[in-house]
Motif scaffolding. Structure first.
Motif: not given
Length: 524
Positions: A361-364, A368-372, A407-408
């Motif tokens: 995420d933006r905080s590095g 979680p699984v399935g979250v971009e 992104l992935g």
């Protein structure tokens, strides 16, 4: 998907771990164990060159470069297409412990000169057949004369080294470095990525292990060698594993001769960008001869929509494996596995191959699984940074992690699916839209061959969604039908506000969609 193959081919093709430490010893095992096996098939007459002959040519070039005063760690430009001259120049430079920097011969002269100056190149090797015009820079012409019997000789007369006082960027290079690759920019400001022999060896080990490449494999060079896709996946991985590479006549991909070339070399696989896969699929009814026992096909460097992937598999009778990588990761970072080694998952670019992949995420923090989130890569293939660009290096290479800008999402089994690029996101009134996602939906519409999605300036929403769509020849699908298809599959804010039917889309030399050109052409 199983692909029929003779038992003898399977035995000859059994994968063995590589014994290479970089470009320097790339050919050594084959010269020792299989000196007369085919390494390359070259010229319009499809003449085979053995590993023994290829190594001899490379050694000849290495000796001449050393005699000209070049020393280990010096940077050398290499301008050429997919020809014997390019391969011999590359391997010759490596055997002299020089650092080779492949360059696109179609670049305008000012861009070529700017890149060579930024590199601090001490010499430039030029394949004279790469351009019909006069050499764009002061260079040493390199020619490989091939006889029908498969013998060959080098013609190279080095002059005086162009830069007796090495500039600052070249001071960052040493004999540990094998290559400097330029990122796929369309300007002279493309970033320079130094790759060590260790980076190269790790990349080739990963590629060959993923696809179990061996002496029984052969391919046709589709992608240009001056970018990582063609260089690592097609050329170097084939030579490292003892396979064979056919170099098309004049060193460039031709859809008209592709299947003849594949049949001539008894090819077992090939790798290409989606745009070329689309061309082969579109022409398959007229040109595909059938009967080509492919082990697999591979797609990389740009997203391939699922509908096209399945159509290719049905038409050519082999699994199509999607892969993902960057110049900064020595090409491949993930790939779908061979079918007997794992699942093929819709929309996935596979699992990590010899590297670690995180989605953050933006905080590095790991998502979680399935979250971009943003895709990060770490491992022995990742470059140390950019040459002569400390600011960009500090932003992209952090604590050993390559921040890809892609992104992935990762699933529970570690399969990666790409959802877009951070810098490509369209901001429509606060809603973030991935153009790659919208393009994938558009490409699934019956009758649509290609699609490009781009931002349009808007005084109210900031940006709106535009789309340029190429319709397959002979299909009568129209604008309203395509938009109806989108409305059934996209959120309302993702549906293109403007959709144009166009005859074709612009692509970069690497084979990816040229988004800057798309915006300039259609985004106003």
């Amino acid at each position: 998907m199983a692909v029929p193959a003779a038992a003898s081919v399977r035995d000859a093709n059994r994968y063995r771990p590589l014994e290479v430490t970089g470009l320097v010893d790339l050919l050594d095992r084959q010269v020792r164990e299989r000196p007369y096996a085919r390494a390359l098939v070259v010229t319009g007459e499809r003449v085979p060159l053995s590993y023994r002959v290829l190594a001899g040519l490379a050694d000849d070039v290495a000796a001449r470069l050393a005699d000209a005063g070049l020393r280990p760690g010096d940077a050398v430009g290499l301008i050429g297409t997919n020809t014997a001259e390019f391969v011999v120049g590359l391997l010759g430079a490596a055997r002299a412990r020089l650092v080779a920097a492949p360059l696109d011969p179609s670049l305008p002269e000012p861009q070529l000169i700017a890149r060579l100056e930024a590199l601090g190149a001490r010499a430039v090797l030029l394949d004279p057949s790469a351009s019909d015009a006069a050499p764009p820079v002061a260079a040493w012409p390199l020619r490989v004369d091939v006889s029908r019997a498969g013998t060959a000789a080098v013609a190279l007369e080095p002059g005086t080294c162009a830069a007796p006082h090495v500039r600052h960027p070249a001071n960052e290079l040493s004999s540990r470095d094998a290559l400097v690759l330029f990122t796929a920019g369309t300007t002279a400001r493309a970033k320079m990525v130094p790759l060590t022999h260790a980076n190269v060896a790790a990349s080739l080990q990963n590629i060959c292990a993923t696809y179990e490449l061996g002496p029984g494999d052969a391919t046709v060079a589709v992608m240009p060698f001056f970018h990582g896709h063609g260089l690592f996946a097609a050329l170097l991985a084939s030579l490292a594993s003892g396979g064979c590479v056919l170099l098309p006549e004049r060193g460039r991909f031709s859809a008209g001769t592709f299947w003849d070339d594949m049949r001539a070399v008894t090819a077992t696989w090939f790798t290409a960008v989606p745009a070329i896969h689309e061309i082969l699929l579109e022409r398959s009814e007229r040109e595909y001869p059938g009967g080509q026992a492919l082990k697999f096909m591979r797609s990389c460097s740009a997203p391939l929509n699922t509908a096209t992937q399945r159509a290719l598999e049905r038409t050519f009778g082999a699994p199509l494996l999607s892969a993902y990588g960057m110049t900064e990761s020595s090409h491949q970072a993930t790939s779908e596995p061979l079918p007997q080694r794992g699942e093929l998952r819709q929309g996935s670019v596979g699992r990590p191959t010899g590297v670690e992949v995180r989605v953050v995420d933006r905080s590095g923090r790991s998502c979680p699984v399935g979250v971009e989130g943003e895709v990060w890569v770490q491992g022995p293939t990742v470059a140390r940074g950019y040459l002569d660009d400390g600011e960009e290096s500090a932003h992209t290479f952090v604590d050993g992690w390559l921040h890809t800008g892609d992104l992935g999402v990762l699933d529970a089994e570690g399969y990666l699916s790409l959802t877009g690029r951070i810098k490509n996101l369209i901001n429509r009134g606060g809603e973030k839209i991935s153009p790659e996602h919208v393009e994938d939906i558009l490409a699934g519409c019956p009758g649509v061959a290609e699609a490009a999605v781009f931002p349009m300036p808007d005084p109210v929403y900031g940006q709106r969604v535009g789309a340029a769509v190429v319709v397959r020849e002979g299909d009568g699908v129209g604008r309203e039908e395509i938009l109806r298809y989108c409305r059934d599959r996209l959120a309302a804010f993702e549906v293109p506000d403007r959709l144009e039917l166009v005859p074709g889309l612009p692509y970069t030399a690497k084979g990816g969609l040229d988004r800057k050109a798309v915006v300039a052409r259609y985004g106003a």
